[in-house]
Motif scaffolding. Structure first.
Motif, PDB file in Angstrom:
ATOM      1  N   LEU A  21       0.823  -1.209   0.000  1.00 53.26           N
ATOM      2  CA  LEU A  21       0.000   0.000   0.000  1.00 53.26           C
ATOM      3  C   LEU A  21       0.851   1.251   0.000  1.00 53.26           C
ATOM      4  O   LEU A  21       0.563   2.212  -0.698  1.00 53.26           O
ATOM      5  N   VAL A  22       1.923   1.254   0.761  1.00 55.27           N
ATOM      6  CA  VAL A  22       2.809   2.417   0.799  1.00 55.27           C
ATOM      7  C   VAL A  22       3.450   2.619  -0.561  1.00 55.27           C
ATOM      8  O   VAL A  22       3.526   3.730  -1.067  1.00 55.27           O
ATOM      9  N   THR A  23       3.877   1.544  -1.202  1.00 58.67           N
ATOM     10  CA  THR A  23       4.478   1.649  -2.531  1.00 58.67           C
ATOM     11  C   THR A  23       3.469   2.179  -3.535  1.00 58.67           C
ATOM     12  O   THR A  23       3.767   3.069  -4.318  1.00 58.67           O
ATOM     13  N   ALA A  24       2.244   1.673  -3.485  1.00 56.13           N
ATOM     14  CA  ALA A  24       1.222   2.131  -4.418  1.00 56.13           C
ATOM     15  C   ALA A  24       0.863   3.584  -4.171  1.00 56.13           C
ATOM     16  O   ALA A  24       0.635   4.342  -5.110  1.00 56.13           O
ATOM     17  N   CYS A  25       0.831   3.983  -2.911  1.00 56.11           N
ATOM     18  CA  CYS A  25       0.493   5.370  -2.600  1.00 56.11           C
ATOM     19  C   CYS A  25       1.648   6.310  -2.912  1.00 56.11           C
ATOM     20  O   CYS A  25       1.435   7.451  -3.268  1.00 56.11           O
ATOM     21  N   PRO A  29       0.558   5.095 -10.077  1.00 57.73           N
ATOM     22  CA  PRO A  29       0.473   4.105 -11.149  1.00 57.73           C
ATOM     23  C   PRO A  29      -0.479   4.535 -12.259  1.00 57.73           C
ATOM     24  O   PRO A  29      -1.354   5.366 -12.061  1.00 57.73           O
ATOM     25  N   ASP A  30      -0.265   3.972 -13.427  1.00 56.85           N
ATOM     26  CA  ASP A  30      -1.142   4.203 -14.576  1.00 56.85           C
ATOM     27  C   ASP A  30      -2.190   3.106 -14.552  1.00 56.85           C
ATOM     28  O   ASP A  30      -1.997   2.031 -15.092  1.00 56.85           O
ATOM     29  N   ASP A  34      -3.025   4.009 -20.225  1.00 58.67           N
ATOM     30  CA  ASP A  34      -2.940   4.941 -21.353  1.00 58.67           C
ATOM     31  C   ASP A  34      -1.594   5.639 -21.465  1.00 58.67           C
ATOM     32  O   ASP A  34      -1.384   6.468 -22.339  1.00 58.67           O
ATOM     33  N   GLY A  35      -0.656   5.301 -20.569  1.00 54.53           N
ATOM     34  CA  GLY A  35       0.673   5.884 -20.629  1.00 54.53           C
ATOM     35  C   GLY A  35       0.848   7.099 -19.736  1.00 54.53           C
ATOM     36  O   GLY A  35       1.925   7.689 -19.702  1.00 54.53           O
ATOM     37  N   PHE A  36      -0.184   7.504 -19.022  1.00 52.74           N
ATOM     38  CA  PHE A  36      -0.114   8.645 -18.114  1.00 52.74           C
ATOM     39  C   PHE A  36      -0.454   8.166 -16.717  1.00 52.74           C
ATOM     40  O   PHE A  36      -1.476   7.517 -16.516  1.00 52.74           O
TER      41      PHE A  36
END
Length: 82
Positions: A21-25, A29-30, A34-36
């Motif tokens: 969760l810390v890494t994701a926060c 992430p895209d 769509d590349g953004f």
């Protein structure tokens, strides 16, 4: 505090999930592919909406993430299309 062998696997799971969760926060992430990433994409749940998208002038959506929707967007002329 003493952690028994029975709760140790649960404790490890909580630590692993917490790190995920810390890494994701920490990163943006895209989510829609769509590349953004979420920090640049104004709708990261829709791959058709991103800063490089063409504004569709009659859908009520800010397709190109410029905070202007449809005919208010300079890319549109009278709401007839981009």
């Amino acid at each position: 505090m003493v952690i028994s062998a029975a709760t140790d696997p649960l404790r490890r799971l909580v630590i692993v999930l917490g790190c995920a969760l810390v890494t994701a926060c920490g990163a943006s992430p895209d989510r829609d592919g769509d590349g953004f990433d979420a920090s640049d994409d104004c709708n990261d749940a829709n791959a058709e909406v991103h800063p490089d998208a063409a504004e569709i002038c009659d859908d009520g959506i800010d397709n190109d993430c410029d905070l202007m929707v449809d005919v208010a967007d300079a890319a549109c002329s009278g709401g007839s299309g981009a």
